[in-house]
Motif scaffolding. Structure first.
Motif, PDB file in Angstrom:
ATOM      1  N   ALA A   1      -5.623  -5.232   0.971  1.00 21.38           N
ATOM      2  CA  ALA A   1      -4.549  -5.611   1.895  1.00 21.38           C
ATOM      3  C   ALA A   1      -5.127  -6.199   3.182  1.00 21.38           C
ATOM      4  CB  ALA A   1      -3.685  -4.389   2.208  1.00 21.38           C
ATOM      5  N   GLN A   2      -6.179  -5.568   3.689  1.00 26.26           N
ATOM      6  CA  GLN A   2      -6.737  -6.040   4.960  1.00 26.26           C
ATOM      7  C   GLN A   2      -7.542  -7.323   4.778  1.00 26.26           C
ATOM      8  OE1 GLN A   2      -8.417  -2.555   7.077  1.00 26.26           O
ATOM      9  NE2 GLN A   2      -6.337  -2.345   7.919  1.00 26.26           N
TER      10      GLN A   2
ATOM     11  N   ASP B   1      -0.917  -2.328   6.270  1.00 28.75           N
ATOM     12  CA  ASP B   1      -2.282  -2.791   6.553  1.00 28.75           C
ATOM     13  C   ASP B   1      -2.549  -2.959   8.034  1.00 28.75           C
ATOM     14  OD1 ASP B   1      -0.836  -5.105   7.097  1.00 28.75           O
ATOM     15  OD2 ASP B   1      -1.352  -6.033   5.174  1.00 28.75           O
ATOM     16  N   ALA B   2      -1.576  -2.617   8.896  1.00 28.60           N
ATOM     17  CA  ALA B   2      -1.781  -2.859  10.329  1.00 28.60           C
ATOM     18  C   ALA B   2      -1.282  -1.694  11.181  1.00 28.60           C
ATOM     19  CB  ALA B   2      -1.091  -4.163  10.748  1.00 28.60           C
TER      20      ALA B   2
ATOM     21  N   HIS C   1      -0.303   1.088  15.937  1.00 33.55           N
ATOM     22  CA  HIS C   1      -0.368  -0.284  15.429  1.00 33.55           C
ATOM     23  C   HIS C   1      -1.721  -0.885  15.812  1.00 33.55           C
ATOM     24  CE1 HIS C   1       3.973  -0.835  14.418  1.00 33.55           C
ATOM     25  NE2 HIS C   1       4.157   0.053  15.377  1.00 33.55           N
ATOM     26  N   TYR C   2      -2.330  -1.620  14.915  1.00 31.80           N
ATOM     27  CA  TYR C   2      -3.625  -2.228  15.234  1.00 31.80           C
ATOM     28  C   TYR C   2      -3.778  -3.570  14.540  1.00 31.80           C
ATOM     29  CZ  TYR C   2      -5.254  -0.509  10.663  1.00 31.80           C
ATOM     30  OH  TYR C   2      -5.404  -0.263   9.322  1.00 31.80           O
ATOM     31  N   ASP C   3      -4.799  -4.291  14.988  1.00 32.16           N
ATOM     32  CA  ASP C   3      -5.085  -5.618  14.451  1.00 32.16           C
ATOM     33  C   ASP C   3      -6.259  -5.506  13.481  1.00 32.16           C
ATOM     34  OD1 ASP C   3      -5.843  -8.177  13.871  1.00 32.16           O
ATOM     35  OD2 ASP C   3      -6.259  -8.770  15.948  1.00 32.16           O
ATOM     36  N   PRO C   4      -6.022  -5.657  12.174  1.00 29.29           N
ATOM     37  CA  PRO C   4      -7.107  -5.510  11.194  1.00 29.29           C
ATOM     38  C   PRO C   4      -8.221  -6.538  11.364  1.00 29.29           C
ATOM     39  CG  PRO C   4      -4.960  -5.452  10.122  1.00 29.29           C
ATOM     40  CD  PRO C   4      -4.729  -5.904  11.527  1.00 29.29           C
ATOM     41  N   GLU C   5      -7.967  -7.582  12.150  1.00 26.85           N
ATOM     42  CA  GLU C   5      -9.085  -8.513  12.415  1.00 26.85           C
ATOM     43  C   GLU C   5     -10.083  -7.905  13.407  1.00 26.85           C
ATOM     44  OE1 GLU C   5      -8.731 -12.919  11.653  1.00 26.85           O
ATOM     45  OE2 GLU C   5      -7.285 -12.553  13.264  1.00 26.85           O
TER      46      GLU C   5
ATOM     47  N   MET D   1      -6.217  -0.504   0.411  1.00 25.80           N
ATOM     48  CA  MET D   1      -6.221  -0.901   1.815  1.00 25.80           C
ATOM     49  C   MET D   1      -7.213  -2.049   2.040  1.00 25.80           C
ATOM     50  SD  MET D   1      -4.971  -0.481   4.769  1.00 25.80           S
ATOM     51  CE  MET D   1      -4.135   1.099   4.767  1.00 25.80           C
TER      52      MET D   1
ATOM     53  N   VAL E   1       5.093  -2.819   2.462  1.00 26.14           N
ATOM     54  CA  VAL E   1       4.741  -4.175   2.010  1.00 26.14           C
ATOM     55  C   VAL E   1       3.603  -4.697   2.897  1.00 26.14           C
ATOM     56  CG1 VAL E   1       5.578  -6.542   1.714  1.00 26.14           C
ATOM     57  CG2 VAL E   1       7.098  -4.602   1.215  1.00 26.14           C
ATOM     58  N   ILE E   2       2.586  -5.286   2.273  1.00 33.92           N
ATOM     59  CA  ILE E   2       1.458  -5.776   3.067  1.00 33.92           C
ATOM     60  C   ILE E   2       1.908  -7.008   3.870  1.00 33.92           C
ATOM     61  CG2 ILE E   2      -0.138  -4.822   1.356  1.00 33.92           C
ATOM     62  CD1 ILE E   2      -0.945  -7.664   0.624  1.00 33.92           C
ATOM     63  N   THR E   3       1.270  -7.201   5.003  1.00 39.66           N
ATOM     64  CA  THR E   3       1.685  -8.239   5.942  1.00 39.66           C
ATOM     65  C   THR E   3       1.805  -9.601   5.262  1.00 39.66           C
ATOM     66  OG1 THR E   3       0.583  -7.018   7.692  1.00 39.66           O
ATOM     67  CG2 THR E   3       1.104  -9.331   8.147  1.00 39.66           C
TER      68      THR E   3
ATOM     69  N   TYR F   1      -4.891  -9.870   4.869  1.00 38.93           N
ATOM     70  CA  TYR F   1      -4.405 -10.018   6.244  1.00 38.93           C
ATOM     71  C   TYR F   1      -5.316 -10.970   7.022  1.00 38.93           C
ATOM     72  CZ  TYR F   1      -2.945  -8.664  10.976  1.00 38.93           C
ATOM     73  OH  TYR F   1      -2.480  -8.663  12.265  1.00 38.93           O
ATOM     74  N   ARG F   2      -6.626 -10.722   6.905  1.00 40.49           N
ATOM     75  CA  ARG F   2      -7.583 -11.552   7.658  1.00 40.49           C
ATOM     76  C   ARG F   2      -7.573 -12.989   7.130  1.00 40.49           C
ATOM     77  NH1 ARG F   2     -10.310  -6.209   8.126  1.00 40.49           N
ATOM     78  NH2 ARG F   2     -11.014  -6.341   5.978  1.00 40.49           N
TER      79      ARG F   2
ATOM     80  N   VAL G   1       0.883  -1.171   0.000  1.00 41.12           N
ATOM     81  CA  VAL G   1       0.000   0.000   0.000  1.00 41.12           C
ATOM     82  C   VAL G   1       0.917   1.216   0.000  1.00 41.12           C
ATOM     83  CG1 VAL G   1      -2.053  -1.009   1.048  1.00 41.12           C
ATOM     84  CG2 VAL G   1      -0.264  -0.119   2.517  1.00 41.12           C
TER      85      VAL G   1
ATOM     86  N   ILE H   1     -10.376  -4.230  13.938  1.00 46.47           N
ATOM     87  CA  ILE H   1     -10.908  -2.955  13.465  1.00 46.47           C
ATOM     88  C   ILE H   1     -10.300  -2.650  12.103  1.00 46.47           C
ATOM     89  CG2 ILE H   1      -9.162  -1.556  14.679  1.00 46.47           C
ATOM     90  CD1 ILE H   1     -11.486   0.490  15.216  1.00 46.47           C
ATOM     91  N   GLY H   2     -11.128  -2.129  11.210  1.00 43.17           N
ATOM     92  CA  GLY H   2     -10.669  -1.822   9.854  1.00 43.17           C
ATOM     93  C   GLY H   2     -10.075  -0.421   9.784  1.00 43.17           C
TER      94      GLY H   2
ATOM     95  N   VAL I   1       7.286   0.507  10.528  1.00 43.87           N
ATOM     96  CA  VAL I   1       6.626  -0.780  10.752  1.00 43.87           C
ATOM     97  C   VAL I   1       7.388  -1.849   9.971  1.00 43.87           C
ATOM     98  CG1 VAL I   1       4.377   0.336  11.017  1.00 43.87           C
ATOM     99  CG2 VAL I   1       5.029  -0.566   8.781  1.00 43.87           C
TER     100      VAL I   1
END
Lengths: 336, 247
Positions: free
Chosen positions: A290-291, B18-19, B65-69, A287, A263-265, A294-295, A179, B71-72, A232
């Motif tokens: 990417a998310q 993304d996080a 830093h956050y957990d996308p699972e 985004m 780079v995305i996770t 991630y999930r 992203v 919160i978006g 990050v």
């Protein structure tokens, strides 16, 4: 007590887990495994928690000997020749080393990092909830440094459980997704386009702190200094020479070069496994994409234990597993 | 550019992968922006938003830093924007004040004479000005305990060295640009070395492991080489040796 004794070891081989989180505000970088999926797969083979500490194997060869009793292990990650007392063994399977048996691991082929997990995980004293080695901060357990010949890693005696294997699809040959941001506006539109359109190679000077890239020079709009701000895993800094550096888990927690993209996770582990000199490209995604990925990866990691089968199971059982689509979500994540 | 000049409550929400999200208050070093960073950081500590895993305050931005699972991006960005625009009561930022001993010059501060020459001051005047100022921990970063302090006397500000040194000692007190810094671990540095403190801002097996917090106030106190050696031994045993003055 059973133990694994280090008989030979190359550089960049250290104990890693999911890393040490919560103290980045004090300058303490997270460290942790370069390929969390491969770590989780090794642990799944042994019934361990997904991110139990394991030995992260660097690209060169190493050897370990079981002492004091049998030790049950599993090996995943970059393909490499592996043998026990000269008998070749398969990756992605658990096995039990009998007292005195020697596990010999060759140079990684087609990847960089391997994971050698031990049944019930590596025993040590966590700091900030992690055993991960961060040599610069003097952290990590049982040793606050990369492994050396003669190191002894304690293990519980092997449980005698049946050996297991897991079928992991090969990595897709696909661009490394990013992203844009947080500072892509520090570059001209042409520079961002050049970054996305070019082929990049990972320099041989890369390590767990950062992967230096070689390719065309990416030019800054206002110069290469910004007031330092947070980084990050996956931040792509562009220093004055225009050659990007992708920050990896041993990075500094802040940096003063503009970051063109991140780079995305899901793809950072694929980048981590890309060998020096090998060409690859980046691709910008939204985004939301990417998310979603991630999930899906988090789901896939949770699903790993359900994909582990008895090592002796017939191919028919494996086919049945696949046709039941137990691995459906996971496969999507692997394929990107 | 100082995009916040016309609108003091403006901030930019920048994706950091993304996080993580960067909430940026300024592109420059600014005391006001740093106050707003710390105010947002403390607001999040008081009333956590589910899904945030850790925050990293810097000079001019807060990295979340956050957990996308959990919160978006859009939902978190909206909440952070609202919180960031809440009025900042600067006085509400609780402030601890530390006195940190420093042995200036000599082998402990090999650039002191050069700094003095560059600034057109005597070495004693440089030390006097460095000791007189009150600093604030604007951020901690790069390596464990490396504390970036704002508040450096303008007469002592100077650009970083052309050639960074690959190894500078643990405890180095140095000047880089408009900042002064307390370095904890030995490591590379492009800053000018002015002195050395026996204080460990990061020390394992000591409570607290990290001494300074972003937002803390700091004054330096000059000590001589014999006092340095004595306090360095005490610090090695786990004593804090910095003095915490009630705010």
């Amino acid at each position: 007590m059973s133990k694994l004794v280090v008989a030979a070891v190359g550089p960049a081989t250290s104990v890693q887990d999911a890393g040490r989180h919560g103290a980045q505000r004090y300058g303490l970088t997270p460290s942790g495994a370069m390929d969390t999926l491969a770590l989780a797969a090794a642990n799944a083979l042994l019934g361990n928690a997904p991110f139990a500490a394991a030995i992260e194997l660097g690209p060169l060869g190493s050897a370990f000997i079981a002492r004091g009793g049998p030790v049950r292990i599993a090996l995943t990650g970059a393909p490499r020749p592996a043998a026990v007392d000269g008998r070749p063994i398969a990756l992605n399977e658990s096995l039990t080393l009998a007292e005195g048996e020697r596990l010999t691991l060759g140079v990684a082929r087609g990847g960089v990092f391997g994971y050698l997990a031990i049944e019930r995980g590596i025993q040590g004293e966590p700091m900030f909830g992690s055993l991960a080695v961060n040599a610069r901060a003097g952290l990590g357990s049982p040793f606050p440094r990369p492994l050396q010949v003669g190191d002894e890693i304690r293990a519980i005696a092997a449980s005698g459980a049946p050996e297991r294997r897991i079928d992991l699809p090969p990595e897709a040959e696909a661009p490394i997704r990013v992203v844009l941001g947080p500072q892509h506006d520090e570059f001209t539109d042409d520079a961002v386009k050049l970054f996305l359109d070019s082929e990049w190679r990972i320099s041989a000077t890369s390590d767990r702190m950062g992967y230096r890239l070689e390719g065309p020079a990416i030019k800054h709009l206002h110069g290469h200094n910004i007031v330092s701000d947070g980084t990050v895993n996956g931040s792509i800094q562009v220093p004055g020479n225009g050659q990007p550096i992708v920050l990896m888990p041993d990075r500094g927690t802040s940096g003063g070069y503009p970051k063109i993209a991140t780079v995305i996770t899901v793809d950072l582990r694929r980048l981590a496994q890309t060998q020096a000199g090998r060409g690859f490209r980046f691709e910008a995604v939204t985004m939301a994409q990417a998310q979603d990925a991630y999930r899906a990866l988090a789901q896939a990691i949770r699903a790993l234990p359900g994909r582990v089968v008895d090592a002796q199971a017939s191919q028919l059982d494996l086919d049945a597993l696949h046709s039941a689509n137990v691995a459906g979500v996971a496969t999507n994540a692997f394929d990107g | 550019m100082n995009f916040e000049a016309n609108n003091p409550t403006a901030c930019r929400i920048l994706p950091s992968g993304d996080a993580a999200i960067t909430v940026e208050f300024s592109r420059q070093i600014s005391a006001e922006a740093n106050q707003r960073v710390l105010a947002l950081d403390r607001a999040l500590a008081r009333e956590p938003i589910a899904g945030i895993t850790e925050t990293v305050p810097t000079y001019r931005s807060l990295l979340v830093h956050y957990d996308p699972e959990q919160i978006g991006f859009d939902a978190l960005a909206a909440q952070l924007t609202e919180l960031a625009q809440a009025p900042t009561e600067l006085e509400s930022i609780a402030k601890r004040r530390w006195r940190i001993p420093v042995c200036y010059g000599g082998e402990h501060g090999i650039d002191l004479d050069d700094i003095a020459a560059t600034c057109g001051l005597s070495a004693d005047e440089v030390v006097a000005r460095h000791v007189a100022a009150e600093y604030r921990v604007a951020m901690i970063g790069f390596t464990p305990g490396w504390s970036y302090l704002s508040g450096l006397d303008a007469a002592l500000q100077m650009p970083r060295r052309q050639n960074p040194r690959l190894l500078t000692p643990a405890g180095t007190i140095s000047i880089g640009g408009v900042q002064t810094g307390v370095q904890c671990l030995a490591g590379p540095s492009g800053w000018h070395l002015i002195g050395r403190t026996p204080v460990r801002t990061y020390q394992l097996h000591r409570e607290p492991i990290f001494l300074l917090e972003p937002g803390d106030a700091v004054n330096f106190v000059a000590i001589d080489a014999a006092q340095f050696a004595e306090q360095d031994r005490a610090a090695e045993r786990g004593e804090i040796v910095a003095e915490l003055v009630a705010s």
